[in-house]
Design a protein around this motif. Structure first.
Motif, mmCIF file in Angstrom:
data_model
loop_
_atom_site.group_PDB
_atom_site.id
_atom_site.type_symbol
_atom_site.label_atom_id
_atom_site.label_comp_id
_atom_site.label_asym_id
_atom_site.label_seq_id
_atom_site.Cartn_x
_atom_site.Cartn_y
_atom_site.Cartn_z
ATOM 1 N N LYS A 8 -19.680 7.272 -1.006
ATOM 2 C CA LYS A 8 -18.743 6.207 -0.665
ATOM 3 C C LYS A 8 -17.566 6.234 -1.638
ATOM 4 C CE LYS A 8 -22.157 3.118 1.436
ATOM 5 N NZ LYS A 8 -22.746 1.753 1.435
ATOM 6 N N TYR A 9 -16.370 6.160 -1.080
ATOM 7 C CA TYR A 9 -15.165 6.322 -1.892
ATOM 8 C C TYR A 9 -14.161 5.201 -1.633
ATOM 9 C CZ TYR A 9 -16.867 11.084 -2.593
ATOM 10 O OH TYR A 9 -17.630 12.176 -2.919
ATOM 11 N N VAL A 10 -13.310 4.990 -2.619
ATOM 12 C CA VAL A 10 -12.113 4.176 -2.455
ATOM 13 C C VAL A 10 -10.935 5.134 -2.510
ATOM 14 C CG1 VAL A 10 -10.653 2.364 -3.429
ATOM 15 C CG2 VAL A 10 -13.142 2.135 -3.514
ATOM 16 N N ILE A 11 -10.181 5.199 -1.428
ATOM 17 C CA ILE A 11 -9.014 6.083 -1.401
ATOM 18 C C ILE A 11 -7.749 5.231 -1.400
ATOM 19 C CG2 ILE A 11 -10.258 7.929 -0.226
ATOM 20 C CD1 ILE A 11 -8.892 7.074 2.379
ATOM 21 N N SER A 12 -6.679 5.778 -1.979
ATOM 22 C CA SER A 12 -5.478 4.950 -2.125
ATOM 23 C C SER A 12 -4.229 5.821 -2.198
ATOM 24 C CB SER A 12 -5.585 4.087 -3.383
ATOM 25 O OG SER A 12 -5.777 4.886 -4.539
ATOM 26 N N PHE A 13 -3.107 5.152 -1.989
ATOM 27 C CA PHE A 13 -1.814 5.812 -2.136
ATOM 28 C C PHE A 13 -0.798 4.746 -2.530
ATOM 29 C CE2 PHE A 13 2.206 7.605 -0.292
ATOM 30 C CZ PHE A 13 2.288 8.702 -1.142
ATOM 31 N N ILE A 14 -0.152 4.949 -3.691
ATOM 32 C CA ILE A 14 0.874 4.026 -4.145
ATOM 33 C C ILE A 14 2.210 4.761 -4.121
ATOM 34 C CG2 ILE A 14 0.574 4.520 -6.637
ATOM 35 C CD1 ILE A 14 0.968 1.396 -7.003
ATOM 36 N N SER A 15 3.216 4.142 -3.514
ATOM 37 C CA SER A 15 4.483 4.843 -3.287
ATOM 38 C C SER A 15 5.646 3.871 -3.399
ATOM 39 C CB SER A 15 4.470 5.521 -1.915
ATOM 40 O OG SER A 15 4.116 4.597 -0.900
ATOM 41 N N PHE A 16 6.864 4.431 -3.471
ATOM 42 C CA PHE A 16 8.051 3.595 -3.618
ATOM 43 C C PHE A 16 9.249 4.318 -3.012
ATOM 44 C CE2 PHE A 16 7.300 6.121 -7.375
ATOM 45 C CZ PHE A 16 8.530 6.722 -7.643
ATOM 46 N N ALA A 17 10.271 3.539 -2.664
ATOM 47 C CA ALA A 17 11.483 4.116 -2.064
ATOM 48 C C ALA A 17 12.670 3.179 -2.339
ATOM 49 C CB ALA A 17 11.287 4.306 -0.557
ATOM 50 N N PRO A 18 13.863 3.762 -2.434
ATOM 51 C CA PRO A 18 14.162 5.192 -2.623
ATOM 52 C C PRO A 18 13.633 5.664 -3.985
ATOM 53 C CG PRO A 18 16.136 3.943 -1.997
ATOM 54 C CD PRO A 18 15.088 2.951 -2.370
ATOM 55 N N ALA A 19 13.315 6.922 -4.070
ATOM 56 C CA ALA A 19 12.670 7.426 -5.278
ATOM 57 C C ALA A 19 13.559 7.340 -6.504
ATOM 58 C CB ALA A 19 12.225 8.878 -5.056
ATOM 59 N N ASP A 20 14.887 7.494 -6.320
ATOM 60 C CA ASP A 20 15.769 7.480 -7.484
ATOM 61 C C ASP A 20 16.211 6.073 -7.876
ATOM 62 O OD1 ASP A 20 17.169 7.153 -5.174
ATOM 63 O OD2 ASP A 20 18.697 8.669 -5.593
ATOM 64 N N ASN A 21 16.028 5.095 -6.997
ATOM 65 C CA ASN A 21 16.398 3.712 -7.298
ATOM 66 C C ASN A 21 15.489 2.786 -6.495
ATOM 67 O OD1 ASN A 21 17.771 1.447 -8.254
ATOM 68 N ND2 ASN A 21 19.329 1.553 -6.652
ATOM 69 N N PRO A 22 14.251 2.615 -6.935
ATOM 70 C CA PRO A 22 13.239 1.935 -6.109
ATOM 71 C C PRO A 22 13.621 0.500 -5.736
ATOM 72 C CG PRO A 22 12.221 3.059 -7.965
ATOM 73 C CD PRO A 22 13.694 3.095 -8.210
ATOM 74 N N GLU A 23 13.499 0.207 -4.451
ATOM 75 C CA GLU A 23 13.688 -1.156 -3.948
ATOM 76 C C GLU A 23 12.384 -1.752 -3.438
ATOM 77 O OE1 GLU A 23 16.909 -1.520 -1.135
ATOM 78 O OE2 GLU A 23 18.036 0.083 -2.116
#
Length: 728
Positions: free
Chosen positions: A612-627
């Protein structure tokens, strides 16, 4: 004897002497004064007796007079665009006055010598009929409640054991019905009324009135349910979410209407007006919330009740089997990384805020519910109402790697152009701790490549240079050792190793997110500070507090709590995470034309080896100036490759595809003409971490997804090196 004789002679002489005139005047005046005083006293006593009767009447009249509470209107909750999320709707509580309803009058019946006076109740039947015919109340129940309160002037009529609550439309319709019927009774000139008896002409609907209360309503039913929370049945007290946390501001202050006898013995009614509650302008964006919820629901619908064969093909579970959920928990969090505002917070556990208790009827049969006691039912409700994004902790896995590298750069332990050699594992205090590609290896990687390829081996080398004191220091600076203080009840805090207990093995596995726990909001806040220029902001859900008329009384300013890393370090992390999505392990989430940065994570749940696993993905945009920052966590996914972050990336990608245009974040780069075929996931699916080294292992290049295994943190054996599998 001579003495007595002299005295007797003097008395006789005095009797013969007449009163003088002025003495007679004095006696007459005294008599008049005494008589006048007695007369005045009689008048006073008479008046006191009359006033006492008046006083008794007034006081006795209050015995049936109850002071009543004037309920304050609970404040609204709005989203950031002032869309109404929670409101208080005016309702009307049905009140009866049995004393009026049972009023008796004398009526003459019969003719001529047979005419007699009969005592009757002209209001009883018309009033009961109106309640039954217009409001649909049960006649027997109404009569039963009235019979026991004949001498009272106040009765809250109950329906099915609860107060009778009417909407505005119902109340208006009833008032119109009563007015029309009473006009009909009073119009004695109408032809059909001419022959009515005096009793029939006196009939009226009387003794019915209404008290105003408020009912809490949620126009969008289950939208943002884990954030908004709900109230008690009368809407007076918040029990969950923002309704609970900001209960004091929302509730207002009730007023009161009461009576008292003044100095003239008159019954005076006094009204203290209620003070309506304040309104909350939340940081939530309802459209973003709905986008996140839609993709959570789609995932659950796709994978609930499914099984997979050996080749990974998805099929329906056999009929009659209990359906396996698509995941135990799913959480999606959208934040503004530059000020800590939470724009969306969604989970797979939803319920109708207007009827929060009814969710049990949807999840359990009547037989199952009847077998549960109240405590068990409440426990199950609390599990459904629980907000996974703030109340559940888990090992973050590789999503914590940017924090390790940020700390190493800030402390000068590593340089941006430094390189590391991954041979598939590291020997640490007698343990062989593997990289997620073991028995393969990455070979030589620079610092950015360590993130792009999510290399455990490189991270262990980096944290060794950083050292336990500095690693523990930056875990604290990133807020991983405490609750964030978000304005919601029920927030949990992750668990970390204390500095003195960070031995070599614990430090090595901690570098890639194993051996400590976080909540979603903890990690999202920490990553935000790593990419926004280095400032840690407290996450929050309320922007403004308004008074009942809409005037601003409190602006919740976003103020940085601390400076964690420098702009230079933050810039490096942003670029490295952009490359992670563009050409590294986060490639599944790549959207052509947009610069998105992100980091994948996979962590095996305890006990290790249970699959059993916990999977995740953390992301942001735009990459050069995150909003915007988007964090997706899927706990125990029911998929064919549960140890891969692929499904979390796919959910994130689907959300980004709707979120970016809505947020007016436009394409910032041309489509990649040279994008490789496929998403690169297939080459690593099903490739576990093995126990024996493969002599034919080759360096791994441009892997775009990972699988992982972890083992519990156990005491190091005295002899023989033991393997600790790595984790992605």
């Amino acid at each position: 004897m001579k003495v007595f004789r002299r005295i007797s002679d003097k008395i006789k002489a005095m009797r013969k002497r007449p009163f003088k005139r002025y003495m007679r005047y004095k006696l007459a005046l005294l008599f008049f004064i005494v008589t006048l005083a007695l007369f005045v006293l009689l008048i006073i006593i008479s008046n006191l007796s009359k006033n006492e009767d008046r006083y008794s009447v007034k006081v006795l009249s209050q015995r049936n007079y109850s002071s009543s509470v004037l309920v304050a209107k609970r404040g609204n909750i709005l989203d950031r665009n002032h869309t109404l999320l929670a409101a208080s709707e005016q309702t009307y509580i049905l009140i009866l006055d049995p004393k009026v309803i049972y009023t008796e009058q004398e009526f003459a019946e019969g003719e001529g010598d047979n005419k007699v006076k009969v005592s009757k109740q002209p209001y009883l039947e018309p009033t009961i009929n109106a309640l039954v015919e217009n409001l649909g109340l049960d006649r027997e129940s109404v009569m039963e409640q009235l019979e026991g309160k004949k001498d009272k002037s106040y009765l809250r009529l109950k329906t099915n054991g609860a107060k009778t609550v009417l909407t505005y439309d119902q109340k208006t319709a009833f008032d119109a019905f009563c007015e029309e019927m009473n006009k009909e009774y009073a119009d004695v000139k109408k032809e059909e009324n001419i022959n009515k008896t005096a009793f029939e002409k006196a009939q009226r609907i009387k003794g019915v009135w209404f008290e105003t209360e408020y009912r809490r309503v949620y126009p969008y039913n289950s939208a943002a349910c884990s954030v908004l929370g709900f109230t008690t049945g009368d809407g007076s007290t918040g029990l969950w979410g923002l309704e609970s946390y900001y209960n004091k501001e929302l509730a207002g202050v009730n007023g009161r209407e009461y009576g008292y006898v003044n100095e003239d013995f008159d019954l005076v009614r006094q009204v203290e007006k209620p003070q309506d509650g304040s309104q909350l302008v939340s940081t939530l964006d309802l459209n973003m919330q709905n986008i996140c919820q839609k993709h959570i629901d789609e995932f659950m619908e796709t994978y609930t009740g499914k099984v997979f064969d050996e080749e990974g093909n998805m099929k329906d579970q056999p009929a009659g089997e209990e359906q396996t959920p698509g995941a135990e928990n799913i959480g999606v969090l959208v934040m503004n990384p530059n000020n800590g505002e939470v724009l969306a917070m969604a989970t797979n556990s939803t319920y109708d805020l207007n009827h929060p208790n009814d969710i049990l009827k949807e999840k359990y049969t009547a037989e199952e519910l009847s077998s549960m006691d109240n405590e068990t039912q409440l426990e199950k409700l609390n599990q459904i109402w629980r907000n996974f994004c703030i109340s559940d902790t888990f090992e973050p896995g590789s999503t914590a790697k940017p924090l390790t590298i940020s700390a190493a750069l800030e402390e000068g332990a590593v340089k941006e152009d430094e390189t590391f050699t991954c041979d598939g594992f590291e020997m640490v205090a007698g343990w062989r701790i593997k990289c997620h590609v073991f028995p393969d290896y990455h070979g030589e990687l620079d610092l950015s490549g360590a993130l792009e390829e999510s290399c455990n081996d490189s991270l262990m080398q980096i944290v060794k240079k950083l050292g336990a004191p500095a690693f523990a220091k930056y875990q604290r600076l990133f807020g991983l050792n405490r609750r964030t203080g978000i304005d919601l009840p029920g927030e949990a805090a992750g668990i970390l190793y204390q500095e003195e207990k960070l031995k070599d093995a614990e430090l090595a596995t901690g570098s890639f997110g194993q051996g400590f726990t976080v909540t979603m909001v903890e990690l999202a806040s920490a990553i935000s500070s790593a990419i926004n220029g280095g400032y840690y902001y407290q996450p929050h859900l309320v922007k403004q507090v308004l008074d009942s008329k809409g005037a601003v009384i409190d602006n919740k300013e976003s103020v940085p709590v601390s400076r964690v890393v420098s702009e230079e370090t933050s810039k490096f992390i942003r670029e490295a995470l952009y490359q992670t999505v563009n050409q590294g392990t986060g490639g599944v989430a790549k959207i052509d034309g947009y610069k998105i940065g992100g980091k994948t994570g996979t962590a095996e749940k305890l006990p290790r080896g249970n699959g059993k696993y916990v999977i995740s993905f953390i992301s942001f945009a735009p990459a050069d100036n995150p909003e915007l920052l988007l964090y997706v966590v899927i706990d125990t996914p029911n998929v064919n490759n549960p140890n891969s972050s692929e499904k979390a990336q796919l959910v994130a990608k689907a959300i980004w595809e709707e979120l970016l245009p809505y947020a007016n974040i436009y394409s910032s780069e041309a489509e990649d003409e040279n994008k490789p075929e496929g998403d690169g996931q297939e080459q690593w699916q099903g490739q576990g971490i093995m126990d024996q080294e493969d002599p034919n292992a080759q360096p791994v290049e441009n892997a775009t997804a990972e699988s992982a295994e972890t083992q519990p943190m156990i005491e190091m054996p005295e002899e023989n090196p033991t393997e600790l599998p790595g984790e992605e």
